[in-house]
Design a protein around this motif. Structure first.
Motif, PDB file in Angstrom:
ATOM      1  N   ASN A  18       0.628  -1.203  -0.285  1.00 36.30           N
ATOM      2  CA  ASN A  18      -0.400  -0.172   0.435  1.00 36.30           C
ATOM      3  C   ASN A  18       1.147   1.694  -0.003  1.00 36.30           C
ATOM      4  O   ASN A  18       1.645   1.783   1.311  1.00 36.30           O
ATOM      5  CB  ASN A  18      -0.824   0.183   1.640  1.00 36.30           C
ATOM      6  CG  ASN A  18      -2.083   1.226   1.256  1.00 36.30           C
ATOM      7  OD1 ASN A  18      -2.298   1.365  -0.238  1.00 36.30           O
ATOM      8  ND2 ASN A  18      -2.512   1.209   2.883  1.00 36.30           N
ATOM      9  N   VAL A  19       1.019   2.397  -1.123  1.00 38.64           N
ATOM     10  CA  VAL A  19       1.810   3.272  -1.059  1.00 38.64           C
ATOM     11  C   VAL A  19       1.457   3.987  -0.554  1.00 38.64           C
ATOM     12  O   VAL A  19       0.547   4.479   0.733  1.00 38.64           O
ATOM     13  CB  VAL A  19       1.365   3.830  -2.503  1.00 38.64           C
ATOM     14  CG1 VAL A  19       2.141   5.277  -2.189  1.00 38.64           C
ATOM     15  CG2 VAL A  19       1.824   3.613  -3.673  1.00 38.64           C
ATOM     16  N   ALA A 354       4.029 -11.672  -2.492  1.00 36.52           N
ATOM     17  CA  ALA A 354       3.902 -10.947  -1.534  1.00 36.52           C
ATOM     18  C   ALA A 354       5.279  -9.435  -1.553  1.00 36.52           C
ATOM     19  O   ALA A 354       5.184  -8.223  -1.716  1.00 36.52           O
ATOM     20  CB  ALA A 354       4.412 -11.223   0.062  1.00 36.52           C
ATOM     21  N   SER A 355       6.235  -9.960  -2.244  1.00 40.40           N
ATOM     22  CA  SER A 355       7.373  -9.235  -2.462  1.00 40.40           C
ATOM     23  C   SER A 355       7.262  -8.551  -3.701  1.00 40.40           C
ATOM     24  O   SER A 355       7.629  -7.708  -3.403  1.00 40.40           O
ATOM     25  CB  SER A 355       8.557 -10.203  -3.289  1.00 40.40           C
ATOM     26  OG  SER A 355       8.973 -10.812  -1.729  1.00 40.40           O
ATOM     27  N   ALA A 356       6.500  -8.715  -4.739  1.00 41.09           N
ATOM     28  CA  ALA A 356       6.212  -8.061  -5.716  1.00 41.09           C
ATOM     29  C   ALA A 356       4.872  -7.054  -5.532  1.00 41.09           C
ATOM     30  O   ALA A 356       5.329  -6.021  -5.339  1.00 41.09           O
ATOM     31  CB  ALA A 356       5.725  -8.812  -6.913  1.00 41.09           C
ATOM     32  N   ALA A 357       4.156  -7.553  -4.835  1.00 42.43           N
ATOM     33  CA  ALA A 357       3.552  -6.709  -4.176  1.00 42.43           C
ATOM     34  C   ALA A 357       4.261  -5.177  -3.337  1.00 42.43           C
ATOM     35  O   ALA A 357       4.151  -4.268  -3.484  1.00 42.43           O
ATOM     36  CB  ALA A 357       1.921  -6.811  -2.983  1.00 42.43           C
ATOM     37  N   LEU A 362       6.382  -0.262  -2.714  1.00 48.79           N
ATOM     38  CA  LEU A 362       7.623   0.501  -2.981  1.00 48.79           C
ATOM     39  C   LEU A 362       8.014   2.286  -3.825  1.00 48.79           C
ATOM     40  O   LEU A 362       8.449   2.852  -3.529  1.00 48.79           O
ATOM     41  CB  LEU A 362       8.840  -0.119  -2.215  1.00 48.79           C
ATOM     42  CG  LEU A 362       9.000  -0.647  -0.615  1.00 48.79           C
ATOM     43  CD1 LEU A 362      10.060  -1.286  -0.767  1.00 48.79           C
ATOM     44  CD2 LEU A 362       9.122   0.396  -0.081  1.00 48.79           C
ATOM     45  N   VAL A 363       8.266   1.663  -5.294  1.00 51.15           N
ATOM     46  CA  VAL A 363       7.919   2.254  -6.085  1.00 51.15           C
ATOM     47  C   VAL A 363       7.509   3.605  -6.196  1.00 51.15           C
ATOM     48  O   VAL A 363       7.367   4.462  -5.902  1.00 51.15           O
ATOM     49  CB  VAL A 363       7.834   1.091  -7.142  1.00 51.15           C
ATOM     50  CG1 VAL A 363       7.633   2.555  -8.577  1.00 51.15           C
ATOM     51  CG2 VAL A 363       9.095   0.420  -7.803  1.00 51.15           C
ATOM     52  N   GLY A 364       5.832   3.168  -5.684  1.00 58.11           N
ATOM     53  CA  GLY A 364       4.960   4.470  -5.700  1.00 58.11           C
ATOM     54  C   GLY A 364       5.098   5.017  -4.139  1.00 58.11           C
ATOM     55  O   GLY A 364       5.219   6.267  -4.436  1.00 58.11           O
ATOM     56  N   THR A 365       5.813   4.640  -3.248  1.00 52.41           N
ATOM     57  CA  THR A 365       5.583   5.248  -2.099  1.00 52.41           C
ATOM     58  C   THR A 365       7.129   6.451  -2.217  1.00 52.41           C
ATOM     59  O   THR A 365       6.802   7.710  -1.841  1.00 52.41           O
ATOM     60  CB  THR A 365       6.491   4.313  -0.974  1.00 52.41           C
ATOM     61  OG1 THR A 365       4.925   3.784  -0.178  1.00 52.41           O
ATOM     62  CG2 THR A 365       6.312   4.567   0.174  1.00 52.41           C
TER      63      THR A 365
END
Length: 483
Positions: A18-19, A354-357, A362-365
């Motif tokens: 979740n960003v 879960a790691s892909a999520a 994290l990229v979004g964050t």
């Protein structure tokens, strides 16, 4: 213990999916003002910053994170609340199935609904952590506000299903102390639990515990958040009514709820049916049905009577807990179907997903921008560095807290004391009239309270001689000349 550790790793990865919003956005401009405004010179004369804080415990909690790590600390707090909500989902799944793969897979399926997809397109509502009437435990992107305490209610429900009764009571009391309306949520949930106990033949033996939890929660919430009592200030009764049914009807009147709420109701009904064969499923089905009935019944009463107090207690906020529970029931049944494949290396697959999520989130964050960068209105005010109280467009909701300046009024950020709401409505009407007729300010009695203005139009005639401090992105910032 190994199973618990694996579950914790998966949950932390899903929570990263979740960003995390870069503060201060949306409601944070109201709720975090007491946290971020002390020491900000430009906010010393801001009227909203001086109004009573009805969420003192939340302010104290958020201040700890803010003092430790600034805005990053606030994002960390939002992440932790998300993780606690997912732990609650996991505990609900454990109560419904003995199979570890089913429990973990169900948690992953529910957690994946937090992933950002086409941000800003309305996908924020496509989450298992939303309830009716725009209520939610954690938004997409995640940001810290008092309603995040609902994540604790979901955790408490999971603990209770797992027979961690004392821990559950403690956690739900803490949730109510952080956000007082969760005492109401707890009340609805415990009434539904008492009915479910009776229907399932368990009698009244748990009732003293239910009642004790509510009493303790109510007393502590009232003592630690004394500002809540000002919500019903007598001189602000009409202002509160207008706030409930004109300012936030999407939260109070079911005729103004979003149509996607029908999908959430359908999910709850589906979960009630699918829960029946599961362990503790019949009790859970009764609980979901009774709690939902109370929520909908309250909404009908408010629609018919315009009962302000009941409307602002938001009894239907319980659905923000029911929906993730319902989603978990459906996910458990799906997990049972997937378990038939007997995949030997399922843990590897789960960690990979879960790691892909987590990477996606994290990229979004990392790429999330604060309003100081993303909001042109905030950028213009920061460039201008005006002093005194400013007139801004009503929709410039991010200016006050992010630019650290006193603002006369904006539409988003409202006080919660009845008396102060009277002032808010008065100022709102004044600025609304200005936006309809810009020259009206030249004869308005409140104009002498304005020291600077953020405008998207040519300055009115009485402001034509004001100093131009900045002009960019379609905004102009002007300051009243020194006398």
């Amino acid at each position: 213990m190994r199973k618990q550790g694996f579950a914790a790793v998966v949950i932390l990865l899903l929570a990263l999916g979740n960003v995390l919003a870069a503060p201060l956005i949306s409601n944070q401009n109201t709720y975090l003002l007491p946290t971020t405004s002390p020491g900000v010179e430009g906010l010393r004369g801001d009227w909203l910053a001086q109004t009573p804080d009805p969420y003192r415990v939340f302010t104290a909690m958020s201040s700890v994170f803010y003092d430790l790590a600034g805005y990053t600390g606030l994002r960390v707090a939002a992440f932790l609340f998300t993780a606690l909500a997912l732990w609650g989902v996991y505990l609900v799944a454990k109560s419904l199935s003995d199979s570890e793969p089913v429990q973990i897979v169900a948690t992953v399926l529910v957690g994946l609904t937090l992933l950002p997809i086409a941000q800003g397109s309305g996908q924020e509502y496509l989450s298992a952590f939303h309830g009716l009437a725009g209520q939610y435990l954690m938004w997409k992107p995640a940001y810290l506000q008092p309603s995040a305490a609902g994540c604790l209610v979901l955790l408490a429900f999971g603990l209770w299903l797992r027979e961690r009764v004392w821990w559950a009571a403690l956690v739900v009391v803490v949730a109510g102390v952080i956000h007082p309306t969760y005492v109401v949520v707890a009340g609805v949930g415990l009434v539904a639990a008492a009915v479910a106990d009776l229907v399932r033949g368990r009698g009244w033996r748990r009732f003293p515990g239910y009642a004790g939890t509510l009493v303790v929660g109510f007393v502590l919430t009232s003592v630690l958040n004394p500002g809540v009592g000002t919500l019903a200030g007598s001189s602000g009764t009409e202002a509160l009514r207008a706030f409930a049914f004109e300012r936030i009807p999407h939260h109070t009147l079911w005729t103004s709820w979003r149509t996607h709420d029908l999908a959430l109701l359908a999910l709850i009904v589906l979960a009630i049916v699918l829960a029946m064969p599961l362990r503790e499923g019949r009790w859970l089905a009764v609980w979901m049905g009774v709690a939902t009935a109370i929520a909908l019944g309250s909404a009908v009463v408010v629609e018919w009577t315009r009962w302000t107090t009941l409307a602002l207690l938001f009894p239907w906020r319980i659905t923000a807990v029911i929906v993730p529970v319902a989603a978990t029931v459906v996910a458990v049944r799906l997990g049972m179907l997937l378990a038939r494949w007997e995949f030997r290396h399922w843990r590897i697959a789960v960690v990979a997903v879960a790691s892909a999520a987590a990477v996606w989130g994290l990229v979004g964050t990392i790429t999330e921008q604060r309003p100081t960068v993303a909001d042109p209105a905030v950028r213009a005010v920061l460039a201008a560095q005006p002093t005194g109280t400013g007139l801004v467009p009503l929709n410039a909701e991010n200016v006050r807290a992010n630019a650290g300046v006193a603002v006369y009024i904006d539409w988003k950020n409202t006080p919660y004391a009845g008396e102060d709401l009277v002032t808010w409505w008065q100022r709102y009407g004044e600025v609304l009239e200005f936006e309809r007729d810009h020259e009206s300010i030249c004869s308005a009695p409140w104009a002498d309270q304005i020291d600077w203005a953020l405008l998207t139009i040519e300055p009115p005639s009485c402001m034509a001689s004001w100093d131009v401090l900045a002009e960019q992105d379609g905004f102009i910032v002007i300051q009243r000349p020194e006398p």
